[in-house]
Motif scaffolding. Sequence first.
Motif, mmCIF file in Angstrom:
data_model
loop_
_atom_site.group_PDB
_atom_site.id
_atom_site.type_symbol
_atom_site.label_atom_id
_atom_site.label_comp_id
_atom_site.label_asym_id
_atom_site.label_seq_id
_atom_site.Cartn_x
_atom_site.Cartn_y
_atom_site.Cartn_z
ATOM 1 N N LYS A 14 76.964 41.126 56.590
ATOM 2 C CA LYS A 14 76.434 39.766 56.573
ATOM 3 C C LYS A 14 75.167 39.653 55.734
ATOM 4 O O LYS A 14 74.966 38.657 55.028
ATOM 5 C CB LYS A 14 76.152 39.305 58.007
ATOM 6 N N ASP A 15 74.324 40.690 55.768
ATOM 7 C CA ASP A 15 73.018 40.608 55.111
ATOM 8 C C ASP A 15 72.887 41.452 53.854
ATOM 9 O O ASP A 15 71.988 41.204 53.052
ATOM 10 C CB ASP A 15 71.911 41.029 56.097
ATOM 11 N N ALA A 16 73.761 42.465 53.695
ATOM 12 C CA ALA A 16 73.533 43.422 52.605
ATOM 13 C C ALA A 16 74.825 43.806 51.897
ATOM 14 O O ALA A 16 75.929 43.693 52.439
ATOM 15 C CB ALA A 16 72.851 44.675 53.150
ATOM 16 N N LEU A 17 74.634 44.272 50.663
ATOM 17 C CA LEU A 17 75.720 44.817 49.848
ATOM 18 C C LEU A 17 75.333 46.247 49.488
ATOM 19 O O LEU A 17 74.436 46.482 48.672
ATOM 20 C CB LEU A 17 75.904 43.984 48.570
ATOM 21 N N ASP A 18 75.974 47.224 50.145
ATOM 22 C CA ASP A 18 75.703 48.632 49.855
ATOM 23 C C ASP A 18 76.652 49.099 48.762
ATOM 24 O O ASP A 18 77.874 48.952 48.881
ATOM 25 C CB ASP A 18 75.893 49.477 51.112
ATOM 26 N N VAL A 19 76.086 49.673 47.706
ATOM 27 C CA VAL A 19 76.855 50.034 46.516
ATOM 28 C C VAL A 19 76.779 51.547 46.285
ATOM 29 O O VAL A 19 75.716 52.148 46.428
ATOM 30 C CB VAL A 19 76.299 49.301 45.267
ATOM 31 N N HIS A 20 77.930 52.138 45.954
ATOM 32 C CA HIS A 20 77.962 53.549 45.560
ATOM 33 C C HIS A 20 78.675 53.658 44.223
ATOM 34 O O HIS A 20 79.741 53.059 44.015
ATOM 35 C CB HIS A 20 78.681 54.410 46.591
ATOM 36 N N VAL A 21 78.103 54.414 43.307
ATOM 37 C CA VAL A 21 78.677 54.615 41.979
ATOM 38 C C VAL A 21 79.230 56.036 41.906
ATOM 39 O O VAL A 21 78.500 57.008 42.111
ATOM 40 C CB VAL A 21 77.627 54.398 40.865
ATOM 41 N N GLN A 22 80.506 56.156 41.621
ATOM 42 C CA GLN A 22 81.199 57.436 41.511
ATOM 43 C C GLN A 22 81.551 57.667 40.045
ATOM 44 O O GLN A 22 82.080 56.755 39.409
ATOM 45 C CB GLN A 22 82.479 57.382 42.372
ATOM 46 N N PRO A 23 81.292 58.834 39.421
ATOM 47 C CA PRO A 23 80.817 60.074 40.052
ATOM 48 C C PRO A 23 79.306 60.287 39.970
ATOM 49 O O PRO A 23 78.829 61.367 40.298
ATOM 50 C CB PRO A 23 81.551 61.131 39.228
ATOM 51 N N ASP A 24 78.551 59.258 39.562
ATOM 52 C CA ASP A 24 77.105 59.430 39.415
ATOM 53 C C ASP A 24 76.433 59.814 40.734
ATOM 54 O O ASP A 24 75.410 60.503 40.745
ATOM 55 C CB ASP A 24 76.456 58.138 38.893
ATOM 56 N N GLN A 26 75.085 57.580 42.657
ATOM 57 C CA GLN A 26 73.958 56.660 42.813
ATOM 58 C C GLN A 26 74.249 55.637 43.914
ATOM 59 O O GLN A 26 75.342 55.070 43.984
ATOM 60 C CB GLN A 26 73.672 55.948 41.490
ATOM 61 N N ASP A 27 73.274 55.414 44.787
ATOM 62 C CA ASP A 27 73.404 54.428 45.865
ATOM 63 C C ASP A 27 72.412 53.289 45.642
ATOM 64 O O ASP A 27 71.233 53.542 45.334
ATOM 65 C CB ASP A 27 73.135 55.077 47.224
ATOM 66 N N LEU A 28 72.903 52.056 45.813
ATOM 67 C CA LEU A 28 72.069 50.874 45.612
ATOM 68 C C LEU A 28 72.302 49.907 46.775
ATOM 69 O O LEU A 28 73.360 49.920 47.401
ATOM 70 C CB LEU A 28 72.435 50.177 44.301
ATOM 71 N N VAL A 29 71.331 49.069 47.037
ATOM 72 C CA VAL A 29 71.466 48.054 48.081
ATOM 73 C C VAL A 29 70.961 46.720 47.541
ATOM 74 O O VAL A 29 69.885 46.648 46.932
ATOM 75 C CB VAL A 29 70.676 48.422 49.360
ATOM 76 N N PHE A 30 71.755 45.660 47.761
ATOM 77 C CA PHE A 30 71.376 44.310 47.354
ATOM 78 C C PHE A 30 71.533 43.389 48.563
ATOM 79 O O PHE A 30 72.353 43.643 49.450
ATOM 80 C CB PHE A 30 72.273 43.811 46.218
ATOM 81 N N GLN A 31 70.756 42.323 48.579
ATOM 82 C CA GLN A 31 70.912 41.331 49.635
ATOM 83 C C GLN A 31 72.182 40.523 49.403
ATOM 84 O O GLN A 31 72.534 40.209 48.255
ATOM 85 C CB GLN A 31 69.703 40.396 49.675
ATOM 86 N N ASN A 32 72.869 40.195 50.470
ATOM 87 C CA ASN A 32 74.073 39.372 50.356
ATOM 88 C C ASN A 32 73.669 37.898 50.347
ATOM 89 O O ASN A 32 73.976 37.124 51.267
ATOM 90 C CB ASN A 32 75.039 39.672 51.496
ATOM 91 N N THR A 33 72.985 37.517 49.297
ATOM 92 C CA THR A 33 72.515 36.154 49.062
ATOM 93 C C THR A 33 72.856 35.797 47.613
ATOM 94 O O THR A 33 73.190 36.694 46.823
ATOM 95 C CB THR A 33 70.996 36.049 49.257
ATOM 96 N N PRO A 34 72.801 34.524 47.236
ATOM 97 C CA PRO A 34 73.080 34.179 45.833
ATOM 98 C C PRO A 34 72.234 34.966 44.841
ATOM 99 O O PRO A 34 72.746 35.451 43.824
ATOM 100 C CB PRO A 34 72.771 32.678 45.787
ATOM 101 N N ALA A 94 82.629 60.031 59.722
ATOM 102 C CA ALA A 94 81.366 59.338 59.990
ATOM 103 C C ALA A 94 81.412 57.946 59.361
ATOM 104 O O ALA A 94 82.128 57.713 58.381
ATOM 105 C CB ALA A 94 80.202 60.139 59.440
ATOM 106 N N LYS A 95 80.628 57.030 59.927
ATOM 107 C CA LYS A 95 80.677 55.652 59.426
ATOM 108 C C LYS A 95 79.290 55.037 59.398
ATOM 109 O O LYS A 95 78.678 54.825 60.440
ATOM 110 C CB LYS A 95 81.617 54.818 60.309
ATOM 111 N N THR A 96 78.804 54.785 58.198
ATOM 112 C CA THR A 96 77.610 53.971 57.970
ATOM 113 C C THR A 96 77.912 53.112 56.754
ATOM 114 O O THR A 96 78.912 53.343 56.056
ATOM 115 C CB THR A 96 76.364 54.838 57.680
ATOM 116 N N ASP A 97 77.074 52.144 56.484
ATOM 117 C CA ASP A 97 77.311 51.284 55.319
ATOM 118 C C ASP A 97 77.310 52.100 54.032
ATOM 119 O O ASP A 97 78.142 51.867 53.144
ATOM 120 C CB ASP A 97 76.243 50.188 55.254
ATOM 121 N N LYS A 98 76.414 53.058 53.923
ATOM 122 C CA LYS A 98 76.327 53.888 52.720
ATOM 123 C C LYS A 98 77.574 54.754 52.580
ATOM 124 O O LYS A 98 78.141 54.886 51.482
ATOM 125 C CB LYS A 98 75.075 54.769 52.770
#
Length: 313
Positions: A14-24, A26-34, A94-98
């Motif tokens: 609801k509040d966040a967009l967790d991003v993972h880039v494969q195979p780099d 790299q983990d990123l997080v953005f707000q789930n807003t416009p 295991a389960k987390t957003d990341k």
Amino acid sequence: MAKEERFIGIDVSKDALDVHVQPDGQDLVFQNTPDGIKALCKKIGKFRPELIVLEATGGLQIPAATALGLKKQPVVVINPRQVRDFARATGRLAKTDKIDAKVLAFFGQQLRPEPKPLRDEETRELSALMSRRRQLLGMLVMEKNRLPLSFGPIRDDIVKNIAWLEERLSEINTRLGVLVRQSPLWREQDNLLRSVPGVGEVLSRELLANLPELGHLSRRQIAALVGVAPMNRDSGKFHGKRRIWGGRSTVRAVLYMAVLTAIRFNPLIRKFYKRLTAAGKPHKVAATASMRKLLTILNAMVRSNQPWAYCPG
């Protein structure tokens, strides 16, 4: 040197967009807003990904998936059950957003599902109206079930609520009709689909809104997509019952109701259903097979752009 392929998984909450880039890695997080989605699109564009995978999350994924699609990014939205099965099969318990974002990226890298074209604004509106229609019908059924057990002011309140829900349902149905008539393509396909005995406006609109692949896939592919293809459950000498599962449950539910009508009024479906029941098949098995038969007919009609024509014999 060959370009390194990148696969991106996005876990949507609801509040966040967790991003993972494969195979780099790299983990990123953005707000789930416009503003957050705008920043997400800008950042992801720099990676030039081979595929971006999101999980269907009760509609929360729609703004991000739509924005990425408008940027011509290769986006695919996956059924959560597929992702869970893949995670278990690869030992990721295991389960987390990341972790979920990482699983989605790895899913894309290993299985490479085909990106789906972005639905246009009118199709999204049609789908949203059909969804709202289902919600209103559900509320209407609940209120009508409560009515016989109520009395006094509570009964009066339920009666008023039923009247309001019926009015809203009528407005939704009117809007759906206007949308279909305004589009030459939808109008033509609606006439084509409804030429089949047993196919009414509800099934026709459900197919237009939520099964745009109709007419573009083989009979086996379209049956599997809707979830009316029986799946084997065999292991060694054990032979389990074939069952249907997954697929587009909303389409399947409307298709089932249409088949109950088609069994009575469509000569081809009635003959097919009676042959199965005469052979000892239970009603549910015969009805499911009839759903698959009807869907196959509609798929072929849309592909060939030919209306219903039944030749007994």
